[in-house]
Design a protein around this motif. Structure first.
Motif, mmCIF file in Angstrom:
data_model
loop_
_atom_site.group_PDB
_atom_site.id
_atom_site.type_symbol
_atom_site.label_atom_id
_atom_site.label_comp_id
_atom_site.label_asym_id
_atom_site.label_seq_id
_atom_site.Cartn_x
_atom_site.Cartn_y
_atom_site.Cartn_z
ATOM 1 N N LEU A 177 0.815 -1.208 0.000
ATOM 2 C CA LEU A 177 0.000 0.000 0.000
ATOM 3 C C LEU A 177 0.852 1.262 0.000
ATOM 4 N N GLU A 178 1.867 1.321 0.837
ATOM 5 C CA GLU A 178 2.682 2.534 0.948
ATOM 6 C C GLU A 178 3.290 2.912 -0.396
ATOM 7 N N ALA A 179 3.806 1.921 -1.113
ATOM 8 C CA ALA A 179 4.423 2.202 -2.410
ATOM 9 C C ALA A 179 3.388 2.654 -3.427
ATOM 10 N N LEU A 180 2.200 2.057 -3.434
ATOM 11 C CA LEU A 180 1.172 2.432 -4.395
ATOM 12 C C LEU A 180 0.593 3.812 -4.087
ATOM 13 N N VAL A 181 0.562 4.188 -2.816
ATOM 14 C CA VAL A 181 0.156 5.548 -2.464
ATOM 15 C C VAL A 181 1.168 6.546 -3.001
ATOM 16 N N ARG A 182 2.446 6.203 -2.949
ATOM 17 C CA ARG A 182 3.456 7.098 -3.527
ATOM 18 C C ARG A 182 3.250 7.252 -5.032
ATOM 19 N N VAL A 183 2.769 6.202 -5.674
ATOM 20 C CA VAL A 183 2.488 6.291 -7.113
ATOM 21 C C VAL A 183 1.388 7.311 -7.371
ATOM 22 N N VAL A 184 0.277 7.212 -6.663
ATOM 23 C CA VAL A 184 -0.846 8.115 -6.941
ATOM 24 C C VAL A 184 -0.554 9.547 -6.512
ATOM 25 N N ARG A 185 0.384 9.722 -5.577
ATOM 26 C CA ARG A 185 0.719 11.062 -5.107
ATOM 27 C C ARG A 185 1.889 11.685 -5.861
ATOM 28 N N HIS A 186 2.545 10.918 -6.725
ATOM 29 C CA HIS A 186 3.738 11.435 -7.385
ATOM 30 C C HIS A 186 3.363 12.590 -8.309
ATOM 31 N N PRO A 187 4.097 13.704 -8.252
ATOM 32 C CA PRO A 187 3.727 14.858 -9.077
ATOM 33 C C PRO A 187 3.703 14.598 -10.571
ATOM 34 N N ALA A 188 4.484 13.630 -11.046
ATOM 35 C CA ALA A 188 4.495 13.331 -12.481
ATOM 36 C C ALA A 188 3.310 12.473 -12.897
ATOM 37 N N LEU A 189 2.589 11.909 -11.927
ATOM 38 C CA LEU A 189 1.532 10.950 -12.230
ATOM 39 C C LEU A 189 0.152 11.367 -11.748
ATOM 40 N N ARG A 190 0.078 12.219 -10.750
ATOM 41 C CA ARG A 190 -1.171 12.378 -10.000
ATOM 42 C C ARG A 190 -2.334 12.928 -10.823
ATOM 43 N N ASP A 191 -2.062 13.542 -11.977
ATOM 44 C CA ASP A 191 -3.162 14.059 -12.797
ATOM 45 C C ASP A 191 -3.629 13.072 -13.867
ATOM 46 N N LEU A 192 -3.019 11.893 -13.919
ATOM 47 C CA LEU A 192 -3.398 10.887 -14.910
ATOM 48 C C LEU A 192 -4.618 10.103 -14.435
ATOM 49 N N PRO A 193 -5.351 9.461 -15.342
ATOM 50 C CA PRO A 193 -6.391 8.523 -14.919
ATOM 51 C C PRO A 193 -5.765 7.235 -14.385
ATOM 52 N N PHE A 194 -6.143 6.845 -13.169
ATOM 53 C CA PHE A 194 -5.713 5.580 -12.569
ATOM 54 C C PHE A 194 -6.879 4.605 -12.642
ATOM 55 N N CYS A 195 -6.639 3.422 -13.195
ATOM 56 C CA CYS A 195 -7.691 2.410 -13.306
ATOM 57 C C CYS A 195 -7.283 1.157 -12.539
ATOM 58 N N LEU A 196 -8.106 0.782 -11.575
ATOM 59 C CA LEU A 196 -7.870 -0.439 -10.812
ATOM 60 C C LEU A 196 -8.252 -1.655 -11.650
ATOM 61 N N GLU A 197 -7.369 -2.640 -11.650
ATOM 62 C CA GLU A 197 -7.657 -3.944 -12.261
ATOM 63 C C GLU A 197 -7.434 -5.037 -11.219
ATOM 64 N N THR A 198 -7.730 -4.739 -9.986
ATOM 65 C CA THR A 198 -7.507 -5.679 -8.894
ATOM 66 C C THR A 198 -8.606 -6.745 -8.883
#
Length: 276
Positions: free
Chosen positions: A235-256
């Motif tokens: 979880l901690e690493a994936l939260v860093r992904v969604v909060r990263h300034p280079a990524l945070r404005d992209l659409p994130f789609c869960l495929e879990t």
């Protein structure tokens, strides 16, 4: 933060938009047709227009249409490549009724022909498909590198893009499970992985993220998705992904591996974490 999940298209476009809102989402992904077949529902233009209006009203990020898994632009048999081209061309025609969206596909498997041949066939297929006036951006998905998959490294995707004539119509979808399984340590060195992506592909080409945990250790090349926080990425690493300034404005789609209630929990969890 724009986040959604994979939804069934069986009830139509507008129904998916309404379902996304009920789950707390402002984007979503859907299969253009049976993911393991070729049949597609008849296009309902009014339904497509209703989704377009709903997305504008609720400020959705672009949605992601996913091509069927069975398509292989670099298959060994010509008839299989022709089938993939015909199906993808039909998908792209349909998506023009949802202007400005994203069309994601797995680059393909060279099935023993070799990476170079696979790369050349994928690029040739894209050159046959892409049109200067299309509004849809086609996304190459990062793959885990299992078997004879093409696209299991950033270098592999670069080799395809170098041969595409209408490069402005093509982007990349980064799948967190796939890149982890391919050996990119997004848990310990997310900045380093993104710097490598930028060097080889350009972060401007990154248009969407499949946000998944992985059941496998780093570099396993197996591709088995896990629920958020229940896998080897964490979880901690994936939260860093969604909060990263280079990524945070992209659409994130869960495929879990989830039902709708599970998706709603994960969307709420990640929204809270992104705001902390």
């Amino acid at each position: 933060m724009h986040i959604g999940c994979h939804l069934s298209s069986s009830k139509g476009f507008a129904a998916m938009g309404r379902q996304a809102l009920e789950l707390g989402a402002d984007t979503f992904q859907f299969f253009t047709r049976n993911p393991r077949g070729s049949r597609a529902k008849d296009l309902d233009e009014a339904d497509a227009a209703a989704l377009t209006a709903l997305m504008a009203e609720h400020r959705f990020a672009p949605v992601v249409a996913h091509a069927p898994y069975t398509l292989n632009l670099c298959g060994a048999r010509e008839e299989n490549r022709a089938f993939a081209l015909e199906t993808m061309a039909d998908d792209l025609r349909r998506l023009e009724h949802l202007p400005g969206q994203l069309y994601n596909f797995h680059p393909g498997s060279h099935v023993g022909q070799g990476e170079e041949t696979g790369t050349a066939l994928i690029a040739a297929g894209l050159n046959a498909l892409l049109r200067p006036d299309q509004s849809t951006t086609v996304l190459l998905e990062t793959m885990s590198g299992k078997g004879s998959e093409v696209g299991g490294s950033f270098e592999s995707l670069r080799a395809i893009l170098d041969r595409v004539e209408l490069g402005e119509k093509v982007g990349v979808c980064l799948d967190t499970c796939h890149v982890w399984d391919a050996g990119y340590d997004i848990a310990a060195d997310l900045d380093g992985v993104l710097a490598e992506f930028d060097r080889l592909l350009g972060l401007d080409r990154l248009r969407a993220v499949h946000l998944n945990d992985s059941k496998n250790p780093l570099g396993s090349r197996k591709d088995r998705h896990a629920c958020i926080g229940e896998g080897c990425i964490g979880l901690e690493a994936l939260v860093r992904v969604v909060r990263h300034p280079a990524l945070r404005d992209l659409p994130f789609c869960l495929e879990t591996p989830n039902d709708l209630a599970g998706y709603a929990r994960e969307i709420a969890l990640l929204r809270r974490a992104a705001e902390d």
